[in-house]
Structures are given as C-alpha cells and as structure tokens.
Design an enzyme around this catalytic site. Structure first.
Site, PDB file in Angstrom:
ATOM      1  N   HIS A  55       1.374   9.191   3.889  1.00  0.00           N
ATOM      2  CA  HIS A  55       1.038   9.538   2.498  1.00  0.00           C
ATOM      3  C   HIS A  55      -0.427   9.200   2.170  1.00  0.00           C
ATOM      4  O   HIS A  55      -1.187  10.092   1.780  1.00  0.00           O
ATOM      5  CB  HIS A  55       2.016   8.885   1.526  1.00  0.00           C
ATOM      6  N   GLU A  83      -0.101  -2.516  -4.370  1.00  0.00           N
ATOM      7  CA  GLU A  83       1.130  -2.339  -5.118  1.00  0.00           C
ATOM      8  C   GLU A  83       2.369  -2.500  -4.232  1.00  0.00           C
ATOM      9  O   GLU A  83       3.299  -3.210  -4.577  1.00  0.00           O
ATOM     10  CB  GLU A  83       1.116  -0.933  -5.731  1.00  0.00           C
ATOM     11  N   ASP A  84       2.345  -1.846  -3.078  1.00  0.00           N
ATOM     12  CA  ASP A  84       3.545  -1.813  -2.246  1.00  0.00           C
ATOM     13  C   ASP A  84       3.652  -2.988  -1.288  1.00  0.00           C
ATOM     14  O   ASP A  84       4.733  -3.310  -0.831  1.00  0.00           O
ATOM     15  CB  ASP A  84       3.583  -0.508  -1.429  1.00  0.00           C
TER      16      ASP A  84
HETATM   17 MN    MN Z   1       0.429   7.010  -3.609  1.00  0.00          MN
END
Ligand code: MN
Length: 746
Positions: A55, A83-84
């Site tokens: 991605h 974030e992840d």
């Molecule tokens: Mn993204």
C-alpha cells in the site's frame, strides 16, 4: 541501484517511475525509507491478503506520478508507520533518520483523523474540508493524503460492503472537492468515478455502457476527425500531440442528473485536445481548425490571454464536424496541460526545492489564485482565507466525541467549546478531556483535537473568571445569563461595591444614602427598575462601571451644588477668583507630586498643552471623568477657560508637593520648548549637540519655516524642574544662530 535486489521488486516500479520523470531524486534516501517502512510493516497484511507494504509503495508511486520531491516520496512510504506500528517507531525516530521535513509530513498525515461524514449537513462537511487543510501545515500533506485516498479507493472492492459505502461517501464529499479546489483534475476525476461506482453501482454501469456504446458508434467519426486534423497540422509543420477526451462517467452522470438531459443530448461528450510546444502555435492551430470546420458562435474562449483565476489556460472552441456532429477542441501547451491536470501539485513540478519563507509565500499566493468554489465560481480572495493554513489563523476546528466538527475562533478554550455545544454543558462542566487526557478548562484548543466535556448535575456553575478567559461572545453571553439568573444576590453585592467605590471617589463627602439616591435616579433613567437591578447588571457583567459612570454627571453636579454653602467654611473647591489668594494646605500629600485643594487622592494628570514643571505655578481643572488635569497658570487654555462662566466652578487650586518644586515622585517631566532660529540646519545641529552635552533627552522635534529665512523649532524635552529648564534655555540662548527661546504651548 545495487540495492534494488535486496529491496525486492516492490520498489523497483517506483524507482522506474522516478527515473522516467528525469528529475533528480535522492534514491538512497527513498530506498532507506522503503526499507524502514517494510521492516515496520512486516507481518501486516491488507484485507486483500497482500503484504501491507504494497500500500505505501503504491501511494508513493502515485505521488511520484505527480513529480513531487524526494521528501514527499519518503513521507508517502512512511505515512502509515506511526499510526499502524505504534510504539515501535515515533516521529522523533523519523526525524533522526530522514530529517525534520519528512517527519513533519508524516506527522501531518498521521494526525488527520478518520472523518465521519454520514448524514451530515453541508456546513459540517465544509468544516471537515477546512479542517483537513488547517491540519496540514504543508500542502504536500494534502497531496499525499489524496494519493493515499486514491489508492484506498482503487482497492476498496475487497472491503466489506458497509465500509465501502462510508469510505466512498467520504471520498465524494471531502476528498474529491479538495482535489478539485487544488486544481488536481486527474485525481479528482478518478476519485469521483470510483466513489460513484460504490455508491450507485447500477447507475454507474448504465452510464458507462452508454458512453461505450456512443464511443463505439462515434469511433468512425472520431477517427476521421483525428486523421484529418493530423494531416493538416503536419502539412503546416507543427509538432503536436493529439488526445481525445471523453467525458468521465461521473461528469456525464452528474450532467444528466443536474440538467435532466438524456444521454444523446449532451454534446460535449467528446473533445479533441491538441497539445503543442509554444503559445504561438496554439493560435496557429486554432486558425487551422477554424479553416477546416465551421465554428459555433459564442463557444470560442481564449483562456490563454485571459487565464481562469485558477491558472487554467487553453483555447476552447466548438466546431461542427462531418454529418453535423459538434465537438469541442482544446488547444494548449504542455505546461498549460500539466497545470490543468495536476493543479497546485504541478507547481512543485516546475518550481521544486524552494524552501525559503519568501518562496513559500509565493507558493501560497499561487495557491491563492487556484481556488475554485463549489458552484464553479472562482474567488481568489476567498481561497486565500480558505486554504492557507496559517491562513486559517482565525479559526480552529475540533471534534466532539461523536465526531462532529466544531469551528471556533483561534484562541478559543475548552470553556468556549463547552458553551458552543450547549449552555447547560458549559454550566454543568466540572472538567474536560482532550484526546482522552484530562486538561485544565482554560486550555486553548488546537486543530483536530477531540474534546470531551465532563459534566455533573451538582456542578456549581461557571466562575466569574471565565468571563475573562473565554474568546467567543456566545460563551460570554451564556455565562452572563447564568449569573443574571442564578446569582442575583451576589451580583448585587459585587455591583454595588464596584459602583459605590467610584462614586465615593467622585464625591468624597457624600453619604452612602445620598449615593444610593443618585444610583436609584440614574438606574431609572437608564432602563433599570431599581438601583438593585443596576447593581445586578454590573455584577453579572452586562454593563461596566466605566460605562455607567458618565451618566452620573448631573447627579454629581447637583450634589456639588448642595455642597456649595459648606464650601465657604472649609473650602472644598476653590474657584478661579480665589486662586491668587489661596494658600497651600500643609497636611496634604499626594503621590502624583501634586496637591489639589479638597481633592485628596483624586487622579491627577499633567495637561499636554503646557506640560507644567515642578516649580511652575499651576492650577487644576476638574475634567469629566478623568480626574484633575494640571495646567501652568499662564497656559493659554487656562486664561481662556477661566473667563468662561460655564467652567468657573471647575478650576481648583493646586500646588507641587514640595515647596522647592522638586518632587520625589517623578524625576523627569516633559517640557515644551520653542526655539526661533536664523539658519535651520546649522541651528538644529547646535541645539542637538548642546542638549546631548547637558544630558537632556529630546523626546520630539519638528521645525517649520518662518519668514525671512527663519525657522521655528518645536521640541519636547525631558526636564527635572523649572530651574533645570531655565538653565537649558539660557544655554540655548547663548548659541549663535538662535534668536530666541520661549516656553512652548501646544
Ligand atoms: Mn494509507
């Protein structure tokens, strides 16, 4: 390029795209960003089953297609790491590895919270768009975010049905309009088509079939147009590229829907686009086209000589082809073409690497010209205020816990937020959380924060301090309303205390009963039923003491009249006639350096017209509401004022606190000086030198020409007292060029 092997084929396509741009990229840095991201996303998978890293790579590829800079490519690769991947990484780590610019972009991308758009009214959606912009301190954050969104839309098919709908709606309402505003037509169109595909699959399929059918039917016609135009241009020795533009499914759909037209009624379905090298060739091509086909009057538009405010430039004309089928021709250069397709992002392509503040401002100025409002009209100024991020200095956007956006003025606090939700939320507030953490209620809000107000039924209600903390009129009014309603007794005590203290200053010898009488009279004349109502209004802040005080003028005047007979015994106020004979009362002291007859503790100021100095004979004048102003006795205003019978009673005796004229309170007074000179230039230099020698400061100086080559120099100087002043004057008088020195009045 040796690194390619070990980084796998994932990044190879990205590197190829970068290479194809012909621009210089820091491949090492980009590769490092890829490796760092790949490591952090290791073991993570997308819903489709692909490794997660595919991605960010795809997003970086779209960013590369916009020809953004190295930092943007790196940020695209890293955009989901913070974030992840949670605590494994941090903005600080990214700063260390890739520099503050990349970190800032990644931070901006991380901070853009998930939006909630379902079933919200247009104003809310508009706030969301604004907030997105406001949160992105750098417009590149928006570019990358749009690329991120585009890739998510391209791969939306694998998501569960309800998620698709929410994402598609958000795309249509927030992201596509943003892309449109930024002039990024290509991304906008793809977002819209994808969005529509998920929101109305049946309608989408119908329109697409219609377009394909019509295209198929028109294929012969289109081919014919292309070949005849090509031949003609070649014959004229013009280098060109031909593109056919077919209306997108979404714009066709919208046009049919908005204008209630059938498919066949839409006649700019097909357009021929001719891209050439120079502006001059654009016009040459136009001439050729008009020679070949009949043009439809009124459809020719020259956006080259008159660009649209969003910098769009092209020539447009509509002509009639074979069998009477009309079609549009667009003629432009390559640069015009890029700006039409990529909007603001194209600016980076042509002017990248600019980092100075000045360059940034220029960029923003350029951006400013790009705004396109929703209804298609363009207002560059509105864009300026709608887009520039620190351009948003007047608004801050925050979320309620439910995901509603609220716009508040910059500097607004938690209290403002609470009252913007509901007055009861403000009144019952006992605390607040921002992003889940307890914060003080005077905390100033920042863009994108989620604000939660903690309330309790047993809350004591707002505090008076809040009135000075809040930024919005709404909150202030609601707080006042509460006090008005809930705290009448307290308000009356507070208001009475404040007003009475002032009245006592104005009429020191008055009794409390007499003052209450004055208040009752003034209250009635000003729309309050009773004195208490007026006190109450002062208490809860509806009116201030300084606002109401002037209304007491007549009452105070009447009181002074009553006092007159007494004044004979103990001279309360001495009129001008008595000034000469009055003697200085010994017992009084003052902290202004001035003693005023009968007005102990009254505010004193020195009149600007004559600037009295310690040692000068002075006199006081009772002003309306600003205490007593002290003049020199021979100030022209005094001479004039004392002959005015209306002002007769307002002149009072005044003395310097020390008989010698030297006061301990102020060491330097302002004094006015007027110097008449022969030669302006020489005299100015002499005066300045002399004053510097005497350590006298010059506060103001100006000169005016007088007749006979003379000039008058007006000065304001710092001076200790009259003696000091006189010594300065005699020194100046001794200077050659100087005719006279006199005390000035203004
Ligand atoms: Mn993204």
């Amino acid at each position: 390029m040796e690194q390619t092997k070990q980084t796998g084929e994932g990044i190879q396509r990205l590197l190829d795209i970068l290479k194809a741009t012909g621009k210089k990229y820091d491949i090492e840095k980009i590769t490092a960003a890829y490796e760092y991201a790949a490591k952090l996303h290791e073991g993570q998978y997308r819903v489709s089953g692909e490794a997660y890293i595919t991605h960010p790579i795809s997003v970086a590829e779209i960013v590369a297609g916009l020809e953004l800079d190295t930092d943007s490519i790196c940020a695209a690769l890293l955009h989901d790491t913070v974030e992840d991947c949670g605590e494994q990484t941090s903005i600080r780590d990214i700063t260390k590895r890739f520099g503050p610019d990349v970190a800032l972009l990644v931070e901006g991308l991380t901070k853009i919270v998930t939006l909630h758009v379902d079933d919200k009214e247009e104003a809310h959606i508009e706030n969301l768009r604004k907030m997105l912009l406001a949160m992105s301190k750098d417009v590149r954050v928006i570019f990358i975010k749009l690329c991120d969104r585009l890739h998510n839309m391209r791969t939306l098919g694998v998501k569960p049905d309800h998620k698709r709908r929410v994402t598609a709606l958000e795309t249509m309402q927030v992201y596509a309009p943003l892309a449109h505003r930024l002039g990024m037509q290509k991304i906008k169109q793809e977002l819209e088509n994808l969005g529509m595909q998920y929101l109305d699959p049946i309608g989408y399929a119908e329109v697409r079939e219609g377009i394909e059918r019509k295209y198929g039917q028109s294929l012969n016609f289109i081919e014919n147009v292309r070949s005849t135009v090509s031949e003609k241009l070649e014959a004229n020795d013009i280098r060109f590229t031909l593109e056919g533009r077919i209306k997108t499914v979404y714009s066709m759909y919208r046009k049919m829907f908005n204008q209630n037209k059938s498919f066949d009624e839409i006649y700019d379905f097909y357009a021929l686009r001719i891209i050439v090298d120079t502006e001059l060739e654009c016009y040459a091509v136009l001439g050729i086209i008009h020679e070949m086909f009949n043009s439809i009057p009124g459809r020719f538009k020259d956006y080259i000589s008159t660009p649209k405010p969003n910098m769009y430039r092209s020539l447009h004309t509509t002509v009639i082809g074979r069998d009477g089928i009309p079609f549009e021709v667009q003629i432009r250069t390559w640069e015009m073409h890029h700006i039409a397709e990529y909007g603001i992002a194209a600016h980076w392509k042509y002017k990248s690497g600019a980092t100075s503040k000045e360059d940034m401002d220029k960029k923003l100025e350029w951006i400013a010209r790009l705004i396109e409002t929703e209804d298609g009209t363009r207002d560059p100024e509105e864009f300026m205020s709608a887009l520039k991020i620190d351009i948003f200095h007047d608004e801050v956007f925050v979320f309620t816990p439910k995901g509603d956006v609220r716009a508040l003025p910059q500097g607004a606090t938690v209290i403002d937020f609470a009252y913007s939700v509901h007055s009861e939320v403000g009144n019952k507030m006992i605390g607040a959380k921002i992003n889940g953490m307890i914060v003080p209620i005077d905390r100033v809000l920042e863009n994108g924060e989620i604000v939660e107000i903690l309330t309790s039924a047993s809350a004591k209600g707002p505090s008076r301090d809040w009135l000075s903390i809040v930024r919005t009129g709404e909150a202030r009014n609601k707080i006042r309303q509460w006090f008005k309603r809930e705290k009448r007794a307290d308000n009356i005590i507070m208001g009475k205390g404040a007003l009475d203290a002032e009245l006592k200053k104005q009429a020191p010898r008055s009794s409390e009963t007499r003052r209450l009488e004055m208040v009752a009279n003034v209250a009635k004349k000003n729309g309050f039923n009773t004195a208490e109502d007026l006190f109450n209004a002062i208490g809860y802040g509806e009116i201030t003491v300084s606002k109401i005080l002037p209304k007491f003028k007549d009452e105070l005047e009447a009181f002074r009249q009553e006092e007159q007979p007494e004044a004979q015994a103990t001279p309360q106020i001495t009129t001008a006639a008595d000034v000469v004979t009055a003697t200085r009362p010994r017992h009084l002291r003052s902290n202004s350096g001035i003693i005023v007859d009968g007005a102990d503790g009254c505010a004193v100021k020195f009149a600007k017209c004559c600037n009295p100095l310690p040692g000068d004979d002075v006199v006081g004048f009772i002003t309306k509401g600003y205490g007593i102003s002290i003049h020199q006795k021979d100030c022209p205003n005094v001479t004039q004022g004392q002959s005015n019978p209306d002002l007769k009673d307002r002149w009072v005796n005044a003395w310097w606190d020390e008989p010698e004229g030297i006061t301990p309170v102020k060491s330097v007074y302002e004094a006015l000086l007027q110097v008449h000179v022969l030669d302006e230039v020489g005299a100015l230099a002499d005066i300045a030198n002399t004053l510097v020698e005497m350590k006298v400061s010059i506060l103001q100086i100006n000169s005016q020409k007088a007749s006979g080559g003379r000039a008058i120099i007006n000065m304001k100087i710092g001076c200790k007292n009259v003696e000091h002043y006189n010594s300065i004057v005699s020194r100046l008088r001794s200077l050659h060029n100087i005719i006279d020195v006199v005390r000035g009045f203004s």
